[in-house]
Design an enzyme around this catalytic site. Structure first.
Site, PDB file in Angstrom:
ATOM      1  CG  HIS A  34      -0.257   0.117   2.525  1.00 51.71           C
ATOM      2  ND1 HIS A  34       0.327   1.273   3.000  1.00 51.71           N
ATOM      3  CD2 HIS A  34      -0.037  -0.819   3.491  1.00 51.71           C
ATOM      4  CE1 HIS A  34       0.850   1.068   4.180  1.00 51.71           C
ATOM      5  NE2 HIS A  34       0.662  -0.213   4.508  1.00 51.71           N
TER       6      HIS A  34
ATOM      7  CG  ASP B 220       1.749 -20.076  13.927  1.00 49.97           C
ATOM      8  OD1 ASP B 220       2.087 -20.014  15.124  1.00 49.97           O
ATOM      9  OD2 ASP B 220       2.317 -20.807  13.089  1.00 49.97           O
TER      10      ASP B 220
ATOM     11  CB  SER C  72       2.015  -3.055   5.537  1.00 48.94           C
ATOM     12  OG  SER C  72       0.894  -2.704   6.296  1.00 48.94           O
TER      13      SER C  72
END
Length: 417
Positions: free
Chosen positions: A228, A349, A364
């Site tokens: 992004h 997990d 990110s």
């Protein structure tokens, strides 16, 4: 006899409705065009797990016929029901499988803007009056100031000096607003308290932070990360980058995520340069790395190959570097309308959930791997459920890095540094 005719008519009508439903279903589920990897076969989409439409090579009641070449690497294929009733024609394009070096480590971001970004406006008290010259002239928060009286500006200091030295004379300012370039004029005013000339603006010329590398391209040392854009914290606008630096960094801790409160990685810059930043766009951060780590080389999945189900996320949450954790691709969002929200991924997990509470700011760009291929990268986290977030398709990031003129951007970055 009448009962037989009536039953027969109902039967025929039922068959017609069924065939119409099959054709209508095919129109919605079979794309007009699809891209597949070289030497692989196109699989017609299933409906609720049932293979109603399959390729000719598959053993089923629906086949593919009348296949004709459109170009050297593209075919136009007619999908038929029972090899008789036409359903839809689709173009199948074959492309070469691409390979990249897997990322997962964090990197420092030093970004410098192309011009200065207006982040706020504040009135000035001058001669007992409260006035904002820039706002009155039409300058808005989110505008990018490119030049004043024809002189380019790249830093807050340069803009302040020009305004202060104007002594209240008329200034012509060139600003970029979205896709428009505007010229506005105003005169700065002398502030009563400081005696300096001001325009009533707060501006920003740089930003810094950390993100995660998604992959490296070994053919040209390019890298892709974040998934992004870097946006201004005050305006939410994409930071207009003129150049930047990929800095070496490491994780020295984090704040754990919880429902309603997203945690974040705490990164420390070592002071060493790792590469240059060239592009800041909605699909991520792109640039060149001075060296590529000896990580795993992995094939990149095409978006059509990504499936819901088990996957892995590669991320760095401590000084030990990248590690693979279990995850799940919950949903594909091929028509989301947003460049970096192609799917929803969920952390499953137990170790990572116990440690971080889910996705953290700074993760990110973390690669998502499924069936031995790079399928995407984490882009956003859900505030109310940080175990989940959005992700972008990996082939979209690879395409973005390939279609952008990184070489030209690299020259600009190097010369401006």
């Amino acid at each position: 006899m009448r009962d037989f005719v009536r039953c027969f008519s109902v039967f025929i009508a039922g068959i017609c409705v069924f065939l119409f439903a099959i054709i209508l279903l095919g129109q919605f589920t079979i794309p007009k065009s699809v891209v597949i990897a070289e030497n692989s076969k196109y699989e017609v989409p299933k409906f609720i797990g049932i293979s109603l439409f399959t390729c000719k090579e598959s053993i089923a009641s629906v086949g593919v016929v009348n296949s004709k070449a459109v170009s050297d690497d593209e075919e136009s294929i007619q999908v038929n029901f029972l090899n008789i009733i036409p359903v839809k024609r689709t173009n199948v394009k074959s492309v070469k499988r691409q390979y990249v070096v897997l990322g997962g480590e964090i990197f420092g971001i030093k970004l410098f803007t192309d011009g200065v970004l207006v982040v706020d406006e504040e009135s000035v008290q001058s001669n007992g009056n409260v006035i904002n010259p820039a706002e009155k002239a039409g300058i808005r928060v989110g505008d990018i100031i490119k030049s004043v009286n024809g002189e380019s500006v790249y830093t807050n200091k340069a803009l302040s000096e020009i305004i202060e030295k104007s002594n209240g004379k008329k200034l012509t300012v060139t600003v970029v607003r979205g896709s428009d370039t505007l010229n506005v004029s105003f005169s700065s005013v002398k502030e009563d308290q400081t005696g300096k000339y001001k325009a009533g603006l707060w501006v920003r010329d740089s930003t810094a932070g950390i993100g995660t590398v998604t992959f490296y391209n070994p053919t040209n040392n390019a890298f892709a990360g974040l998934g992004h854009a870097i946006c201004d914290i005050d305006t939410g606008e994409i930071m207009p980058m003129i150049n930047g630096e990929m800095a070496d960094a490491y994780v020295n801790g984090f704040y754990k995520s919880s429902s309603g409160c997203v945690g974040e990685l705490c990164g420390v810059f070592t002071g060493n340069r790792k590469g240059s930043l060239c592009i800041n766009c909605e699909a991520g951060m792109y640039g060149y790395s001075d060296s590529i780590p000896q990580n795993q080389t992995i094939p990149v999945a095409l978006s059509g190959e990504v499936k819901t189900g088990e996957a892995e996320i590669i991320c760095t949450v401590d000084k030990n570097g990248p590690k693979a954790y279990k995850a799940e691709i919950v949903k594909l969002l091929k028509k989301s309308g947003e460049i970096n929200k192609d799917m929803i991924v969920k952390i499953t997990d137990p170790e990572l959930l116990s440690k971080t509470g889910g996705i953290l700011q700074g993760m990110s760009g973390s690669p998502i791997v499924q069936n031995g291929m790079l399928v995407g990268a984490v882009t956003h986290v859900f505030v109310n459920d940080p175990t989940q977030g959005y992700a972008i398709f990996a082939d979209k990031m690879l395409e973005t890095s390939a279609c952008q003129d990184l070489t030209a951007q690299q020259s600009t970055a190097d010369s401006a540094a």
